[in-house]
Design a protein around this motif. Structure first.
Motif, mmCIF file in Angstrom:
data_model
loop_
_atom_site.group_PDB
_atom_site.id
_atom_site.type_symbol
_atom_site.label_atom_id
_atom_site.label_comp_id
_atom_site.label_asym_id
_atom_site.label_seq_id
_atom_site.Cartn_x
_atom_site.Cartn_y
_atom_site.Cartn_z
ATOM 1 N N ALA A 131 47.293 101.947 57.433
ATOM 2 C CA ALA A 131 47.921 100.847 56.702
ATOM 3 C C ALA A 131 47.161 100.509 55.425
ATOM 4 N N GLY A 132 47.909 100.052 54.430
ATOM 5 C CA GLY A 132 47.261 99.570 53.220
ATOM 6 C C GLY A 132 46.497 98.294 53.500
ATOM 7 N N LYS A 133 47.146 97.386 54.220
ATOM 8 C CA LYS A 133 46.523 96.134 54.659
ATOM 9 C C LYS A 133 46.991 95.847 56.080
ATOM 10 N N VAL A 134 46.109 95.237 56.857
ATOM 11 C CA VAL A 134 46.468 94.821 58.208
ATOM 12 C C VAL A 134 46.391 93.297 58.282
ATOM 13 N N PHE A 135 47.531 92.655 58.443
ATOM 14 C CA PHE A 135 47.602 91.209 58.604
ATOM 15 C C PHE A 135 47.493 90.890 60.094
ATOM 16 N N ILE A 136 46.704 89.867 60.433
ATOM 17 C CA ILE A 136 46.502 89.508 61.840
ATOM 18 C C ILE A 136 46.597 87.993 61.995
ATOM 19 N N ILE A 137 47.344 87.560 63.015
ATOM 20 C CA ILE A 137 47.439 86.132 63.289
ATOM 21 C C ILE A 137 47.547 85.887 64.789
ATOM 22 N N GLY A 138 46.943 84.801 65.219
ATOM 23 C CA GLY A 138 47.045 84.326 66.596
ATOM 24 C C GLY A 138 46.780 82.838 66.579
ATOM 25 N N LEU A 139 47.606 82.074 67.273
ATOM 26 C CA LEU A 139 47.482 80.621 67.273
ATOM 27 C C LEU A 139 46.842 80.146 68.577
ATOM 28 N N GLY A 140 46.043 79.079 68.489
ATOM 29 C CA GLY A 140 45.421 78.544 69.690
ATOM 30 C C GLY A 140 44.473 79.547 70.325
ATOM 31 N N GLU A 141 44.563 79.700 71.652
ATOM 32 C CA GLU A 141 43.690 80.629 72.360
ATOM 33 C C GLU A 141 43.939 82.069 71.942
ATOM 34 N N ASP A 142 45.158 82.371 71.492
ATOM 35 C CA ASP A 142 45.451 83.728 71.026
ATOM 36 C C ASP A 142 44.661 84.066 69.768
ATOM 37 N N GLY A 143 44.168 83.039 69.082
ATOM 38 C CA GLY A 143 43.398 83.282 67.869
ATOM 39 C C GLY A 143 42.027 83.874 68.139
ATOM 40 N N ILE A 144 41.515 83.716 69.365
ATOM 41 C CA ILE A 144 40.177 84.222 69.683
ATOM 42 C C ILE A 144 40.141 85.750 69.681
ATOM 43 N N PRO A 145 40.992 86.426 70.451
ATOM 44 C CA PRO A 145 40.987 87.899 70.371
ATOM 45 C C PRO A 145 41.487 88.411 69.024
ATOM 46 N N ALA A 146 42.376 87.649 68.365
ATOM 47 C CA ALA A 146 42.875 88.069 67.057
ATOM 48 C C ALA A 146 41.732 88.111 66.042
ATOM 49 N N ARG A 147 40.910 87.081 66.044
ATOM 50 C CA ARG A 147 39.793 87.035 65.100
ATOM 51 C C ARG A 147 38.779 88.136 65.385
ATOM 52 N N ALA A 148 38.469 88.349 66.668
ATOM 53 C CA ALA A 148 37.496 89.385 67.028
ATOM 54 C C ALA A 148 37.992 90.768 66.614
ATOM 55 N N THR A 160 41.630 93.829 55.975
ATOM 56 C CA THR A 160 42.233 92.962 56.984
ATOM 57 C C THR A 160 42.450 91.568 56.421
ATOM 58 N N VAL A 161 43.647 91.034 56.640
ATOM 59 C CA VAL A 161 43.999 89.679 56.212
ATOM 60 C C VAL A 161 44.249 88.865 57.473
ATOM 61 N N HIS A 162 43.315 87.974 57.791
ATOM 62 C CA HIS A 162 43.384 87.235 59.054
ATOM 63 C C HIS A 162 43.642 85.748 58.797
ATOM 64 N N TYR A 163 44.641 85.209 59.506
ATOM 65 C CA TYR A 163 44.960 83.786 59.403
ATOM 66 C C TYR A 163 45.011 83.159 60.788
ATOM 67 N N VAL A 164 44.658 81.873 60.856
ATOM 68 C CA VAL A 164 44.796 81.094 62.094
ATOM 69 C C VAL A 164 45.832 79.996 61.916
ATOM 70 N N ASP A 165 46.498 79.988 60.762
ATOM 71 C CA ASP A 165 47.490 78.976 60.431
ATOM 72 C C ASP A 165 48.807 79.662 60.079
ATOM 73 N N ALA A 166 49.883 79.275 60.753
ATOM 74 C CA ALA A 166 51.175 79.927 60.546
ATOM 75 C C ALA A 166 51.720 79.683 59.134
ATOM 76 N N LEU A 194 55.893 82.211 64.623
ATOM 77 C CA LEU A 194 55.441 83.601 64.602
ATOM 78 C C LEU A 194 56.614 84.573 64.541
ATOM 79 N N CYS A 195 57.707 84.201 65.180
ATOM 80 C CA CYS A 195 58.922 85.032 65.102
ATOM 81 C C CYS A 195 59.447 85.061 63.671
ATOM 82 N N GLN A 196 59.397 83.909 62.996
ATOM 83 C CA GLN A 196 59.863 83.843 61.609
ATOM 84 C C GLN A 196 58.973 84.673 60.691
ATOM 85 N N ILE A 197 57.668 84.581 60.904
ATOM 86 C CA ILE A 197 56.733 85.374 60.105
ATOM 87 C C ILE A 197 56.988 86.864 60.306
ATOM 88 N N SER A 198 57.223 87.253 61.538
ATOM 89 C CA SER A 198 57.492 88.660 61.836
ATOM 90 C C SER A 198 58.758 89.136 61.144
#
Length: 282
Positions: A131-148, A160-166, A194-198
């Motif tokens: 990929a040219g860029k990999v965007f990653i997001i996870g909200l709440g507890e899902d944000g912990i494995p997403a960030r790691a 990598t473009v990582h967000y914790v805010d939708a 998250l469905c809308q972002i997808s």
């Protein structure tokens, strides 16, 4: 492959009647030899044909073959395929608890591996590394494995473009280009944001990869590919631990595949490790 393991792995995709049969088999595997298909149907208040179709859907010729296979799995015992916790011989209660928990985590990992075919894992790992860029997001507890996971990919030199805010991620999606990848972490896959972002990301010709439980959910419907986790326990304080453990093992596999696919990525990882060590030593 143990039929009980297969039943657990596929349970979430079954119909209501099939789940009733599955739960009965899992809870009464050691007693199944005493049940004919008609007796099992009577116990559950369903038709005998439902039992036969259930057996065939799992790949058996009929109920007798399924019953025989389950009986063999129970007789082996040592593989713990019947889902019972390990009967540790140690007197230390902490040892017993630790071994039982380890067994449950291993079972969740095995189920998770079963529902993620190797070709699907390879395709996802390839999409991430290319990929040219990999965007990653996870909200709440899902944000912990997403960030790691975002941190690990960055160490490989993957942008990598990582967000914790939708809301911020919706803005960030405007920078997506064809060939980019969006990884969306959501255990139950129900967050409308998250469905809308997808959906927006796919409109920009990016590839969406959902990371959820092995259940039908809206987020999976918006994804091009899915990483699925199977982890079940009746105890509410245990089930999240099994989910996190199985998910981490799945992500570790993706990371290792990404490392082994490219010598330059491994070299970049070594360079970044050395830089981090130098910063920590100063």
């Amino acid at each position: 492959m143990s039929p009980l393991l297969k039943i657990r792995a596929e349970r979430d995709q079954m119909s209501a009647i099939e789940r009733r049969i599955a739960d009965f088999l899992l809870d009464n595997a050691h007693l199944l030899r005493d049940y004919s298909s008609q007796q099992l149907a009577n116990a559950l208040g369903i038709s005998q044909s439902s039992v036969v179709k259930f057996s065939q859907k799992l790949g058996f010729k009929g109920y007798p073959d399924l019953k025989y296979s389950i009986g063999e799995a129970v007789a082996r015992g040592g593989n713990n395929d019947d889902g019972e916790t390990v009967a540790a011989s140690h007197d230390n209660p902490h040892t017993v608890l630790a071994e039982n928990l380890w067994h449950l985590k291993a079972q969740a990992e095995a189920e998770t591996r079963l529902i993620n075919p190797p070709e699907a894992i390879d395709a996802i790992a390839a999409a991430i590394t290319q990929a040219g860029k990999v965007f990653i997001i996870g909200l709440g507890e899902d944000g912990i494995p997403a960030r790691a996971f975002a941190t690990r990919l960055s160490m490989l030199g993957i942008l990598t473009v990582h967000y914790v805010d939708a809301i911020l991620m919706q803005a960030g999606v405007s920078a997506a280009a064809p060939g980019d990848v969006l990884l969306v972490f959501s255990e139950h896959g129900r967050q409308a944001a998250l469905c809308q972002i997808s959906r927006l990301f796919r409109e920009r010709v990016g590839k969406v990869i959902s990371v959820t439980r092995h259940t039908p959910n809206p987020l999976r419907a918006h994804a091009d590919a899915s990483l699925l986790v199977s982890a079940h326990d009746e105890r509410r304080y245990i089930e999240p631990l099994l989910y996190q453990s199985a998910l981490q093992h799945l992500l570790d596999l993706i990371f290792v595949l990404s490392c082994e696919a490219s010598e330059s990525r491994r070299s970049q990882l070594d360079v970044n490790f050395e830089r981090m060590r130098d910063l920590l030593d100063t």
